[in-house]
Design a protein around this motif. Structure first.
Motif, mmCIF file in Angstrom:
data_model
loop_
_atom_site.group_PDB
_atom_site.id
_atom_site.type_symbol
_atom_site.label_atom_id
_atom_site.label_comp_id
_atom_site.label_asym_id
_atom_site.label_seq_id
_atom_site.Cartn_x
_atom_site.Cartn_y
_atom_site.Cartn_z
ATOM 1 N N ASN A 106 48.316 27.536 45.123
ATOM 2 C CA ASN A 106 49.021 28.402 46.127
ATOM 3 C C ASN A 106 47.822 29.454 46.272
ATOM 4 N N ILE A 107 47.215 29.694 47.432
ATOM 5 C CA ILE A 107 46.341 30.679 47.759
ATOM 6 C C ILE A 107 46.897 31.583 48.627
ATOM 7 N N GLU A 108 46.646 32.830 48.622
ATOM 8 C CA GLU A 108 47.285 33.924 49.554
ATOM 9 C C GLU A 108 46.116 34.948 49.696
ATOM 10 N N VAL A 109 45.382 35.085 50.937
ATOM 11 C CA VAL A 109 44.400 35.837 51.241
ATOM 12 C C VAL A 109 45.157 37.338 51.493
ATOM 13 N N ASN A 165 47.652 31.207 42.799
ATOM 14 C CA ASN A 165 48.987 31.014 41.730
ATOM 15 C C ASN A 165 49.438 32.279 41.496
ATOM 16 N N GLY A 166 49.509 33.466 42.271
ATOM 17 C CA GLY A 166 50.076 34.559 41.922
ATOM 18 C C GLY A 166 49.136 35.531 41.273
ATOM 19 N N ASN A 167 47.652 35.131 40.787
ATOM 20 C CA ASN A 167 47.101 36.117 40.113
ATOM 21 C C ASN A 167 46.055 36.540 40.894
ATOM 22 N N LYS A 168 45.787 38.044 41.077
ATOM 23 C CA LYS A 168 44.992 38.664 42.077
ATOM 24 C C LYS A 168 43.616 38.255 41.352
ATOM 25 N N ALA A 169 42.529 38.339 42.532
ATOM 26 C CA ALA A 169 41.191 38.186 42.400
ATOM 27 C C ALA A 169 40.360 38.535 43.397
#
Length: 85
Positions: free
Chosen positions: A6-9, A33-37
């Motif tokens: 799962n990718i959220e911008v 997958n819920g981890n910020k980057a």
């Protein structure tokens, strides 16, 4: 079986096409997958900001996993299209 990714911008800080070589470049805040980057793109080169404890900051850039690049690029395109509508 492939894992669900799962990718959220969250935010596009910068996204532009270079006048020098027409490469696409940018700086993005995303969740995988819920981890910020924080993701950097310089043309075909993709990197991710990382904390490598005990290392100087100039060594805290990792190469983005190959299997994530296309998925992230597609998510960025969707976000850009959403912002432009």
């Amino acid at each position: 079986m492939l894992d669900q990714i799962n990718i959220e911008v969250i935010e596009i800080f910068e996204h532009f096409k270079s006048n020098l070589d027409n490469s696409v470049n940018g700086l993005y805040n995303i969740k995988i997958n819920g981890n910020k980057a924080i993701i950097f793109r310089n043309g075909d080169s993709w990197g991710v900001l990382a904390h490598y404890l005990g290392e100087p900051v100039n060594k805290c850039m990792g190469i983005l996993r190959e299997d994530r690049i296309e998925l992230i690029e597609e998510a960025i395109k969707r976000k850009l299209n959403t912002n432009n509508n």
